[in-house]
Scaffold this active site. Structure first.
Site, PDB file in Angstrom:
ATOM      1  CB  CYS A   1      -5.233  10.221  50.388  1.00 35.37           C
ATOM      2  SG  CYS A   1      -4.318   9.922  51.919  1.00 35.37           S
TER       3      CYS A   1
ATOM      4  CG  HIS B   1      -1.057  16.050  52.276  1.00 33.88           C
ATOM      5  ND1 HIS B   1      -1.242  15.051  53.206  1.00 33.88           N
ATOM      6  CD2 HIS B   1      -0.108  16.868  52.792  1.00 33.88           C
ATOM      7  CE1 HIS B   1      -0.452  15.251  54.245  1.00 33.88           C
ATOM      8  NE2 HIS B   1       0.261  16.351  54.017  1.00 33.88           N
TER       9      HIS B   1
END
Length: 254
Positions: A99, A43
């Site tokens: 991301c 993440h």
């Protein structure tokens, strides 16, 4: 190798302490002609820039397993851990499959699919962020919609623009040969996928698939073939950046 899966001991899990220790181990005693490899698939996010070195006003971050207690790891720290200790002539190839990873290592030279150094363009990035939001909505990814729309606003409001890019070039240019492949632009999200029954990041899959099909490629070719692997399935656009200017027509090596 640190992995978040059942059966892994605490020292084998990607906690913040373990991740930082692993990065320090990777670059410790690095010498000219050494070749190092780093891969993060997990993440990523953003946090308000406190040093004025971000075009959009936000640092890129990665999240360790215990981020709720230990916090995230900011791109400034990633640069200090992985890039700054390296001597001239030492090579590091880094992949960030997460991301908002476009400038995860804060490398000063970002390259286009034409092999040219990109210049700051916040309006274009904001437009791309809006397109990503639409694509996420059509896929039913409401988290992606919120993240993309949020980043459109942040890019236009908080950016440091060209001045930030010049500061990054001045402070972060390195004689070491550091190459980073990232899963998407800073304004975008990176997708998870399943290939061959195995869960993986879309960027990680595209990177492996590209090299498997064509083991010998230039940097420019590889940026394009990686994007080709994702085209039509995902809106994210993988990025190529470097610690100093490179000839993107040269053969990519690890």
């Amino acid at each position: 190798m640190l992995m978040d899966k059942p059966g892994m001991g605490w020292k084998e899990q990607p906690t913040k302490e373990n991740m930082i220790n692993a990065m320090r181990w990777l670059v410790s005693n690095a010498q000219p002609n050494d070749s190092l490899f780093f891969h993060f698939s997990g993440h990523g996010g953003q946090a308000k820039d406190k040093h004025g070195d971000e075009e959009d006003g936000y640092d890129e971050t990665i999240y360790p397993l215990d981020f709720e207690n230990a916090g995230h790891i900011v791109d400034d720290e990633l640069h200090n851990l992985l890039v700054r200790p390296l001597p001239a002539g030492c090579r590091l190839t880094a992949i960030f499959d997460c991301c908002h990873s476009g400038s995860a290592l804060d490398l000063p030279y970002m390259y286009s699919t034409e092999g040219k150094i990109k210049e700051p363009n916040l309006l274009a990035d904001a437009g791309q962020g809006a397109m990503t939001a639409v694509t996420s909505y059509l896929r039913g990814d409401m988290k992606g919609v919120f993240s993309s729309v949020s980043n459109v606003g942040k890019s236009l409001i908080g950016g440091g623009g060209k001045g930030a890019a010049e500061r990054t070039k001045k402070n972060n240019t390195s004689a070491a040969d550091v190459i980073m492949w990232s899963g998407c632009k800073d304004t975008q999200t990176s997708a998870d996928t399943s290939e061959g029954g195995q869960a993986t990041g879309a960027m990680s899959y595209a990177f492996i698939s590209s090299l498997t099909k064509m083991p010998q490629q230039s940097y420019k070719q590889m940026l394009n073939t990686i994007r080709d692997e994702l085209q039509g399935r995902y809106s994210q656009k993988p990025q190529l950046s470097a610690s100093h200017p490179i000839d993107t027509n040269l053969l990519f090596i690890i």
